[in-house]
Motif scaffolding. Structure first.
Motif, PDB file in Angstrom:
ATOM      1  N   LEU A  42       0.889  -2.911   5.574  1.00  0.00           N
ATOM      2  CA  LEU A  42       2.041  -2.230   4.985  1.00  0.00           C
ATOM      3  C   LEU A  42       2.458  -2.813   3.641  1.00  0.00           C
ATOM      4  N   VAL A  43       1.974  -4.015   3.329  1.00  0.00           N
ATOM      5  CA  VAL A  43       2.368  -4.682   2.091  1.00  0.00           C
ATOM      6  C   VAL A  43       1.467  -4.198   0.962  1.00  0.00           C
ATOM      7  N   LEU A  44       2.088  -3.694  -0.102  1.00  0.00           N
ATOM      8  CA  LEU A  44       1.336  -3.196  -1.254  1.00  0.00           C
ATOM      9  C   LEU A  44       1.629  -4.039  -2.482  1.00  0.00           C
ATOM     10  N   LEU A  45       0.590  -4.293  -3.252  1.00  0.00           N
ATOM     11  CA  LEU A  45       0.736  -4.930  -4.549  1.00  0.00           C
ATOM     12  C   LEU A  45       0.252  -3.934  -5.584  1.00  0.00           C
ATOM     13  N   ASP A  46       0.905  -3.899  -6.722  1.00  0.00           N
ATOM     14  CA  ASP A  46       0.431  -2.982  -7.759  1.00  0.00           C
ATOM     15  C   ASP A  46      -0.603  -3.690  -8.628  1.00  0.00           C
ATOM     16  N   ASN A  47      -1.147  -2.967  -9.588  1.00  0.00           N
ATOM     17  CA  ASN A  47      -2.221  -3.509 -10.417  1.00  0.00           C
ATOM     18  C   ASN A  47      -1.758  -4.754 -11.180  1.00  0.00           C
ATOM     19  N   ALA A  48      -0.536  -4.748 -11.674  1.00  0.00           N
ATOM     20  CA  ALA A  48      -0.022  -5.910 -12.410  1.00  0.00           C
ATOM     21  C   ALA A  48       0.016  -7.140 -11.508  1.00  0.00           C
ATOM     22  N   ASP A  49       0.385  -6.956 -10.238  1.00  0.00           N
ATOM     23  CA  ASP A  49       0.397  -8.067  -9.288  1.00  0.00           C
ATOM     24  C   ASP A  49      -1.010  -8.625  -9.093  1.00  0.00           C
ATOM     25  N   LEU A  50      -2.000  -7.738  -8.954  1.00  0.00           N
ATOM     26  CA  LEU A  50      -3.389  -8.174  -8.770  1.00  0.00           C
ATOM     27  C   LEU A  50      -3.872  -8.955  -9.984  1.00  0.00           C
ATOM     28  N   LEU A  51      -3.545  -8.459 -11.184  1.00  0.00           N
ATOM     29  CA  LEU A  51      -3.964  -9.136 -12.407  1.00  0.00           C
ATOM     30  C   LEU A  51      -3.378 -10.540 -12.473  1.00  0.00           C
ATOM     31  N   GLN A  52      -2.117 -10.680 -12.112  1.00  0.00           N
ATOM     32  CA  GLN A  52      -1.464 -11.990 -12.129  1.00  0.00           C
ATOM     33  C   GLN A  52      -2.010 -12.896 -11.037  1.00  0.00           C
ATOM     34  N   LEU A  53      -2.215 -12.338  -9.859  1.00  0.00           N
ATOM     35  CA  LEU A  53      -2.669 -13.122  -8.728  1.00  0.00           C
ATOM     36  C   LEU A  53      -4.043 -13.731  -8.973  1.00  0.00           C
ATOM     37  N   PHE A  54      -4.963 -12.930  -9.496  1.00  0.00           N
ATOM     38  CA  PHE A  54      -6.331 -13.396  -9.720  1.00  0.00           C
ATOM     39  C   PHE A  54      -6.581 -13.871 -11.152  1.00  0.00           C
ATOM     40  N   LYS A  55      -5.580 -13.707 -12.006  1.00  0.00           N
ATOM     41  CA  LYS A  55      -5.725 -14.073 -13.422  1.00  0.00           C
ATOM     42  C   LYS A  55      -6.939 -13.379 -14.033  1.00  0.00           C
ATOM     43  N   ILE A  56      -6.962 -12.058 -13.879  1.00  0.00           N
ATOM     44  CA  ILE A  56      -8.059 -11.243 -14.399  1.00  0.00           C
ATOM     45  C   ILE A  56      -7.508 -10.219 -15.383  1.00  0.00           C
ATOM     46  N   SER A  57      -8.411  -9.601 -16.130  1.00  0.00           N
ATOM     47  CA  SER A  57      -8.023  -8.582 -17.107  1.00  0.00           C
ATOM     48  C   SER A  57      -7.982  -7.203 -16.442  1.00  0.00           C
ATOM     49  N   HIS A  58      -7.406  -6.249 -17.173  1.00  0.00           N
ATOM     50  CA  HIS A  58      -7.400  -4.857 -16.706  1.00  0.00           C
ATOM     51  C   HIS A  58      -8.834  -4.367 -16.511  1.00  0.00           C
TER      52      HIS A  58
END
Length: 94
Positions: free
Chosen positions: A36-52
């Motif tokens: 049920l927990v959702l992360l948006d794309n910005a969260d993923l980028l910050q979490l993994f320290k990756i680019s778009h």
């Protein structure tokens, strides 16, 4: 015109507040169902320290599952865990 030091402190405070917001979101989600927990794309980028572009490549190459509603991309916390588990490399002790 503000002194450079004041501007740097303000920028650091903004960055810190964004980081703290993400930490709070993740801490609150620990007790919830990962489906049920959702992360948006910005969260993923910050979490993994990756680019778009890296996130786009992961989606294109089916590395991570996602949902898209309009232009917004979402990831289930459980799918992020699956990605980490699938790429886990344990240490072999002898």
């Amino acid at each position: 015109m503000e002194p450079l030091q004041d501007t740097s402190i303000q920028e650091w405070n903004k960055l810190y507040n964004r980081f703290q917001s993400l930490v709070n979101k993740l801490e609150n989600s620990i007790t919830k169902d990962p489906e049920l927990v959702l992360l948006d794309n910005a969260d993923l980028l910050q979490l993994f320290k990756i680019s778009h572009k890296t996130a786009q490549n992961w989606r294109d190459n089916k590395v991570i599952a996602f949902s898209q509603i309009g232009n917004k991309i979402y990831y289930r916390l459980s799918d992020i865990k699956k990605l980490l588990d699938a790429n886990y490399k344990p240490i072999n002790k002898r």
